[in-house]
Design a protein around this motif. Structure first.
Motif, short mmCIF file in Angstrom:
data_model
loop_
_atom_site.label_atom_id
_atom_site.label_comp_id
_atom_site.label_asym_id
_atom_site.label_seq_id
_atom_site.Cartn_x
_atom_site.Cartn_y
_atom_site.Cartn_z
N MET A 1 -1.90 16.38 18.44
CA MET A 1 -0.44 15.81 18.17
C MET A 1 -0.80 14.64 17.00
SD MET A 1 2.26 16.49 19.28
CE MET A 1 2.74 18.06 19.93
N PHE A 2 0.38 14.36 16.38
CA PHE A 2 0.24 13.20 15.36
C PHE A 2 -0.06 12.05 16.00
CE2 PHE A 2 2.86 9.88 13.01
CZ PHE A 2 2.05 9.86 11.87
N GLN A 3 -0.81 11.19 15.33
CA GLN A 3 -1.28 9.94 15.78
C GLN A 3 -0.81 8.98 14.73
OE1 GLN A 3 -3.22 9.33 18.49
NE2 GLN A 3 -3.54 11.47 19.15
N SER A 4 0.00 8.19 15.07
CA SER A 4 0.57 7.11 13.99
C SER A 4 -0.47 6.12 13.79
CB SER A 4 1.65 6.14 14.67
OG SER A 4 2.27 5.68 13.84
N PRO A 5 -0.76 5.89 12.37
CA PRO A 5 -1.76 4.83 12.01
C PRO A 5 -1.46 3.48 12.59
CG PRO A 5 -1.05 6.16 10.17
CD PRO A 5 -0.18 6.55 11.37
N ASP A 6 -2.50 2.59 12.62
CA ASP A 6 -2.26 1.13 12.91
C ASP A 6 -1.30 0.55 11.93
OD1 ASP A 6 -3.03 -1.03 14.69
OD2 ASP A 6 -3.50 -1.80 12.66
N PHE A 7 -0.49 0.07 12.48
CA PHE A 7 0.77 -0.60 11.49
C PHE A 7 0.21 -1.51 10.78
CE2 PHE A 7 5.02 -2.23 10.70
CZ PHE A 7 5.92 -1.00 10.34
N ASN A 8 -0.90 -2.23 11.34
CA ASN A 8 -1.10 -3.51 10.46
C ASN A 8 -2.02 -3.01 9.48
OD1 ASN A 8 0.12 -5.76 11.69
ND2 ASN A 8 -1.13 -5.79 13.41
N GLN A 9 -2.94 -2.04 9.55
CA GLN A 9 -3.58 -1.33 8.62
C GLN A 9 -2.82 -0.72 7.53
OE1 GLN A 9 -6.41 1.49 10.58
NE2 GLN A 9 -7.65 -0.17 11.36
N LEU A 10 -1.83 -0.37 7.90
CA LEU A 10 -0.89 0.20 6.86
C LEU A 10 -0.40 -0.99 5.76
CD1 LEU A 10 1.37 2.73 8.62
CD2 LEU A 10 -0.59 3.18 7.28
N ARG A 11 -0.10 -2.00 6.58
CA ARG A 11 0.30 -3.34 5.87
C ARG A 11 -0.70 -3.82 4.85
NH1 ARG A 11 2.79 -6.18 10.71
NH2 ARG A 11 5.06 -6.21 10.33
N GLU A 12 -1.73 -3.64 5.30
CA GLU A 12 -3.01 -4.10 4.58
C GLU A 12 -3.51 -3.28 3.40
OE1 GLU A 12 -4.42 -7.22 4.79
OE2 GLU A 12 -2.86 -7.49 6.36
N GLN A 13 -3.36 -2.18 3.73
CA GLN A 13 -3.48 -1.13 2.71
C GLN A 13 -2.44 -1.12 1.57
OE1 GLN A 13 -3.24 3.05 3.84
NE2 GLN A 13 -3.77 3.89 1.83
N ILE A 14 -1.19 -1.54 1.80
CA ILE A 14 0.09 -1.49 0.71
C ILE A 14 -0.23 -2.77 0.12
CG2 ILE A 14 2.29 -1.97 0.80
CD1 ILE A 14 2.78 -0.11 3.02
N LYS A 15 -0.55 -3.99 0.77
CA LYS A 15 -0.71 -5.26 0.21
C LYS A 15 -1.88 -5.20 -0.99
CE LYS A 15 -0.80 -8.50 3.38
NZ LYS A 15 -1.45 -9.40 4.29
N SER A 16 -3.02 -4.49 -0.62
CA SER A 16 -4.09 -4.45 -1.73
C SER A 16 -3.69 -3.53 -2.91
CB SER A 16 -5.35 -3.87 -0.96
OG SER A 16 -5.21 -2.48 -0.55
N ALA A 17 -2.78 -2.85 -2.88
CA ALA A 17 -2.57 -1.92 -4.19
C ALA A 17 -2.20 -2.64 -5.40
CB ALA A 17 -1.16 -1.23 -3.89
N THR A 18 -2.70 -2.15 -6.56
CA THR A 18 -2.52 -3.00 -7.70
C THR A 18 -1.69 -2.27 -8.78
OG1 THR A 18 -4.54 -1.74 -8.83
CG2 THR A 18 -5.01 -3.82 -7.40
N SER A 19 -1.61 -2.79 -10.16
CA SER A 19 -0.48 -2.04 -10.79
C SER A 19 -1.33 -0.78 -11.50
CB SER A 19 -0.13 -2.95 -11.90
OG SER A 19 -1.08 -3.92 -12.23
N ALA A 20 -2.64 -0.89 -11.29
CA ALA A 20 -3.44 0.29 -11.79
C ALA A 20 -3.13 1.44 -10.81
CB ALA A 20 -5.03 0.15 -12.27
N ASP A 21 -3.20 1.13 -9.54
CA ASP A 21 -2.95 1.87 -8.64
C ASP A 21 -1.29 2.77 -8.80
OD1 ASP A 21 -5.39 1.48 -7.38
OD2 ASP A 21 -4.41 -0.02 -6.12
N VAL A 22 -0.59 1.84 -9.13
CA VAL A 22 0.91 2.33 -9.43
C VAL A 22 0.83 3.35 -10.49
CG1 VAL A 22 3.11 1.65 -9.84
CG2 VAL A 22 1.81 0.18 -8.26
N GLU A 23 0.19 2.87 -11.55
CA GLU A 23 0.18 3.56 -12.71
C GLU A 23 -0.48 5.10 -12.54
OE1 GLU A 23 -1.00 1.34 -16.09
OE2 GLU A 23 0.63 -0.28 -15.59
N GLN A 24 -1.47 5.02 -11.97
CA GLN A 24 -2.16 6.03 -11.44
C GLN A 24 -0.90 7.22 -10.56
OE1 GLN A 24 -6.03 5.87 -9.59
NE2 GLN A 24 -5.42 7.77 -8.29
N ALA A 25 -0.57 6.61 -9.75
CA ALA A 25 0.49 7.42 -8.90
C ALA A 25 1.74 7.76 -9.80
CB ALA A 25 1.06 6.39 -7.82
#
Ligand code: SF4
Length: 368
Positions: free
Chosen positions: A1-25
């Motif tokens: 079954m699907f396990q929802s990732p820890d919400f705070n970890q998702l927050r942290e991952q998003i916070k750490s994204a840089t403009s280089a990551d955005v351009e790559q995406a």
């Protein structure tokens, strides 16, 4: 079954994204969950125009110049749950009503006369008012009159979804409301809905039952919208891998005023909502993206062509409200009050085709 990732970890991952990551995406042809995190992040905000252009390009290539249209029918506003943000909550003293099968059919035929071919049957979550037998009976009455009948009711078992599929239901929407476990507990005070995991597993039961389409989503305004978006991406990714032949849609309901006067806990602006829609389109090129009449006409008109593939129109959120308007019993008030014809005209004026029918119930009946 699907396990929802820890919400705070998702927050942290998003916070750490840089403009280089955005351009790559933005330059990637197949995006992964890290790319989605980057596109939802604050670092992506200066790239909104580019995201809109890319989202528009992909949507045009995958869906053509079309927008699907549907309308909801509210069958009942009885509810045994206490969700603090909802007008139908068991705590609220509102006029309760459950349509009889004849009344429900009459509402459906009003929409049919207005030109709708796709309807969504909605109810509060109260098994003693709307159960599987009721839904089966109404589906059997409507399946030859409409091209597609979808439902948004309380979570059911796989067997019950199978019964409804055989009766003519084509799609089921079940929103997690929030993927933030702690917040989920705070806003779902009691009733069956307070079981986070049972709700989270529902889209899989729907797909297992063989439904053609499953809708997921979060109610924006309860918790951090960026982390909700990434959680939706995880859920969608898992569902796609597990049920590769099922179609999926995502809805983006932003919280609206409702009886009970609950104020959104997080502000989600139109710009935030657009960023989320564009990010999900880039992440999953084939997912249906739904923008309902909760949003203002001005916003919906502006978003046409940019990512969404389906709009509701001419909606009333009170049971029996098409034949006899009674705003007292509404689940929430809508933001776009235009009729199907008015929304269709707007779509045509922008060079797109309004689509009333993209499925025929005879496909389903012959395969069942
Ligand atoms: S959100 Fe759904 S389950 Fe919760 S109170 Fe409203 S109708 Fe009931």
């Amino acid at each position: 079954m699907f396990q929802s990732p820890d919400f705070n970890q998702l927050r942290e991952q998003i916070k750490s994204a840089t403009s280089a990551d955005v351009e790559q995406a933005l330059n990637a042809t197949r995006l992964n969950l890290n790319d989605l995190a980057a596109l939802i992040s604050p670092a992506a905000e200066p790239y909104l125009q580019q995201m809109a252009a890319r989202s528009s390009e992909i949507t045009l290539a995958r869906f053509g110049k079309t927008t699907q249209l549907y309308a909801p029918i509210y069958l009942s506003n009885y509810c045994t749950n206490r969700c603090v943000y909802c007008g139908f909550s068991a705590d609220n003293r509102i006029k309760r009503k459950c349509l009889t099968l004849d009344e429900a059919e009459k509402e459906a035929m009003i929409l049919h006369e207005r030109g709708f071919q796709h309807i969504l049957l909605v109810s509060g979550e109260a098994e003693n008012a709307v159960d599987v037998e009721y839904m089966e009976a109404i589906a059997l009455r409507l399946r030859n009159k409409f091209a597609a009948v979808s439902i948004e009711i309380q979570p059911l078992s796989t067997e019950h979804y199978q019964r409804l599929f055989l009766a003519g239901i084509t799609a089921v929407a079940v929103y997690q409301e929030t993927y933030d476990r702690d917040m989920y507990k705070r806003v779902h005070l009691s009733g069956k809905k307070s079981d986070f995991d049972y709700r989270l597993e529902t889209p899989a039961r729907v797909a297992e039952a063989g439904m053609r389409e499953v809708g997921i989503g979060a109610l924006l305004g309860l918790s951090d919208w960026r982390a909700e978006g990434l959680a939706i991406g995880h859920h969608l990714n898992w569902l796609r891998k597990t049920f590769w032949s099922t179609a999926f849609t995502v809805s983006f309901p932003r919280m609206r005023p409702a009886t009970g006067e609950f104020e959104p806990l997080e502000i989600v602006t139109e710009s935030n909502l657009s960023q989320l829609i564009f990010a999900l389109r880039l992440f999953d090129q084939d997912v249906g993206l739904i923008v309902s009449t909760r949003e203002e006409a001005r916003y919906r008109d502006g978003m046409l062509k940019l990512g969404p593939t389906r709009y509701s129109a001419g909606s009333c959120t009170a049971p029996g409200g098409y034949g006899d308007s009674d705003s007292e019993a509404e689940q929430f008030s809508v933001g776009d009050h235009r009729s199907l014809q008015e929304v269709s005209t707007m779509i045509r004026e922008k060079g797109y085709d309004p689509v009333y029918k993209d499925w025929d119930s005879s496909f389903q009946i012959t395969t069942s």
